[in-house]
Design an enzyme around this catalytic site. Structure first.
Site, PDB file in Angstrom:
ATOM      1  N   MET A  60     -15.814   1.493  13.840  1.00 60.12           N
ATOM      2  CA  MET A  60     -15.320   2.702  14.486  1.00 60.12           C
ATOM      3  C   MET A  60     -14.771   3.750  13.519  1.00 60.12           C
ATOM      4  SD  MET A  60     -11.706   2.693  14.311  1.00 60.12           S
ATOM      5  CE  MET A  60     -11.173   3.539  15.784  1.00 60.12           C
ATOM      6  N   TYR A  61     -14.684   3.447  12.233  1.00 62.96           N
ATOM      7  CA  TYR A  61     -14.234   4.456  11.275  1.00 62.96           C
ATOM      8  C   TYR A  61     -15.297   5.545  11.171  1.00 62.96           C
ATOM      9  CZ  TYR A  61     -10.765   1.017   9.625  1.00 62.96           C
ATOM     10  OH  TYR A  61      -9.735   0.112   9.527  1.00 62.96           O
ATOM     11  N   SER A  62     -14.930   6.732  11.590  1.00 60.14           N
ATOM     12  CA  SER A  62     -15.867   7.864  11.670  1.00 60.14           C
ATOM     13  C   SER A  62     -17.114   7.482  12.460  1.00 60.14           C
ATOM     14  CB  SER A  62     -16.248   8.359  10.266  1.00 60.14           C
ATOM     15  OG  SER A  62     -15.155   8.977   9.633  1.00 60.14           O
ATOM     16  N   TYR A  63     -16.940   6.571  13.388  1.00 63.88           N
ATOM     17  CA  TYR A  63     -18.017   6.137  14.295  1.00 63.88           C
ATOM     18  C   TYR A  63     -19.316   5.840  13.555  1.00 63.88           C
ATOM     19  CZ  TYR A  63     -14.627   7.476  17.757  1.00 63.88           C
ATOM     20  OH  TYR A  63     -13.470   7.553  18.479  1.00 63.88           O
ATOM     21  N   ASN A  66     -18.514   5.824   8.128  1.00 63.54           N
ATOM     22  CA  ASN A  66     -17.815   5.100   7.079  1.00 63.54           C
ATOM     23  C   ASN A  66     -18.664   3.950   6.540  1.00 63.54           C
ATOM     24  OD1 ASN A  66     -16.006   2.438   6.658  1.00 63.54           O
ATOM     25  ND2 ASN A  66     -14.937   4.203   5.802  1.00 63.54           N
TER      26      ASN A  66
END
Length: 326
Positions: A60-63, A66
């Site tokens: 989910m980091y920067s969808y 990342n």
């Protein structure tokens, strides 16, 4: 660089883990301070040069952006067999039913998507980002076991939950002959020490690796109380976690500054040294948005705090509300 075993496994990890949440696409993430790919790659390369072999990501980091950035950088700069790569699953990745959580469907779908973005056949550590109150833990643990047995992950871990939940999950796995969690990625720093009550003693007893996130309290332990940064002004999650206890925390921050001056080092090194002296802590997850952040973090490995200094840092702490487990 120092290396230690990841809990009760044979896996060697660097004493510091690079947390990569700060790399991605600001337009695709609620954190507007993240670095784009061009500015992320030198930091990942520098981490490798300093001997860091442990990298923490999440779907989910920067969808997803990342994982793509980290995957490309590691492919270009590192030998995959020498890198320990972790990613996480739980948070919503698409709208509609089954777009989040730890159901068998979600786990099996998200591991494949993460591997594709990372450009690798497997991750070394697959972590559940939070506890899923809507899915039976038996379903989650069996799905994670199947991910491991399929060769898509080497080990599994958990993050940010109550000790009873973590113990229940591993009990379910042991009872059924499934893969157990080998690591706990929890919230732990000088401003938030609630994990010392139950989770840390549990992990020490069960030989579970502890890889704390936010070791610098989102930077609050590293600067003057009145100083602000782009992150401190725009990171609403940071505000939600720490603002309520700001009056109590201020004295701790001032004592970190005092000891840093005494030792002649940046404050980050005192805050990390405090974590590293805990025998239950394996590898704090440090973020970096500048090359100098890495140099300072690695230098903390050579700082030794006396018992009196540890007590001095800890003395002002008061109990905090449990945060991040829901």
């Amino acid at each position: 660089m120092e290396y230690v075993k990841l809990g009760n496994t044979g896996l060697d990890v660097s004493r510091l883990c690079l947390g990569t949440m700060g790399f991605g696409a600001p337009e695709r993430f609620h954190h507007k301070w993240v670095l784009d790919e061009e500015h992320s790659r030198p930091i990942i390369k520098k981490a490798l040069e300093l001997g860091i072999n442990f990298f923490d990501t999440a779907n989910m980091y920067s969808y997803g952006a990342n994982e793509e950035i980290v995957g490309r950088a590691l492919k270009d700069f590192a030998n995959r067999d020498e890198v320990v790569l972790a990613t996480k699953v739980y948070y919503r990745m698409h709208e509609g039913p089954n777009g989040a959580g730890l159901s068998r469907k979600a786990i099996m779908s998200e591991i494949d998507k993460s591997l594709e973005r990372l450009g690798t056949d497997y991750v070394d550590l697959y972590i559940i980002h939070r506890w899923d109150y809507s899915t039976p833990i038996e379903e989650t643990m069996e799905a994670l076991h199947d991910v491991v047995k399929s060769g898509k992950a080497r080990y599994i871990g958990a993050s940010a939950m109550y000790a009873w939940q973590f113990l229940k999950a591993n009990h379910v796995a042991e009872k059924n002959g499934w893969t157990k969690f080998v690591s706990m990625q929890n919230h732990l720093n000088l401003l938030y020490r609630e994990e010392e009550r139950e989770m840390l003693p549990l992990c020490k007893e069960e030989k579970i690796a502890v890889t704390p996130f936010s070791p610098l309290a989102s930077g609050r332990l590293t600067r003057d109380w009145s100083e602000t940064t782009q992150r401190s002004e725009t990171d609403q999650i940071q505000k939600a976690i720490y603002d309520a206890t700001a009056d109590n925390d201020r004295e701790i921050v001032e004592r970190v500054a005092e000891l840093a001056e005494k030792h002649g080092v940046p404050r980050v090194q005192i805050a990390l040294a405090w974590l590293l002296q805990k025998d239950s802590v394996t590898a704090p997850i440090v973020g970096a948005t500048k090359l100098s952040h890495l140099d300072s973090a690695v230098a903390s490995l050579s700082i030794t705090l006396t018992p009196e200094e540890v007590l001095y840092l800890e003395e002002p702490y008061v109990p905090h509300q449990i945060l991040g487990h829901e």
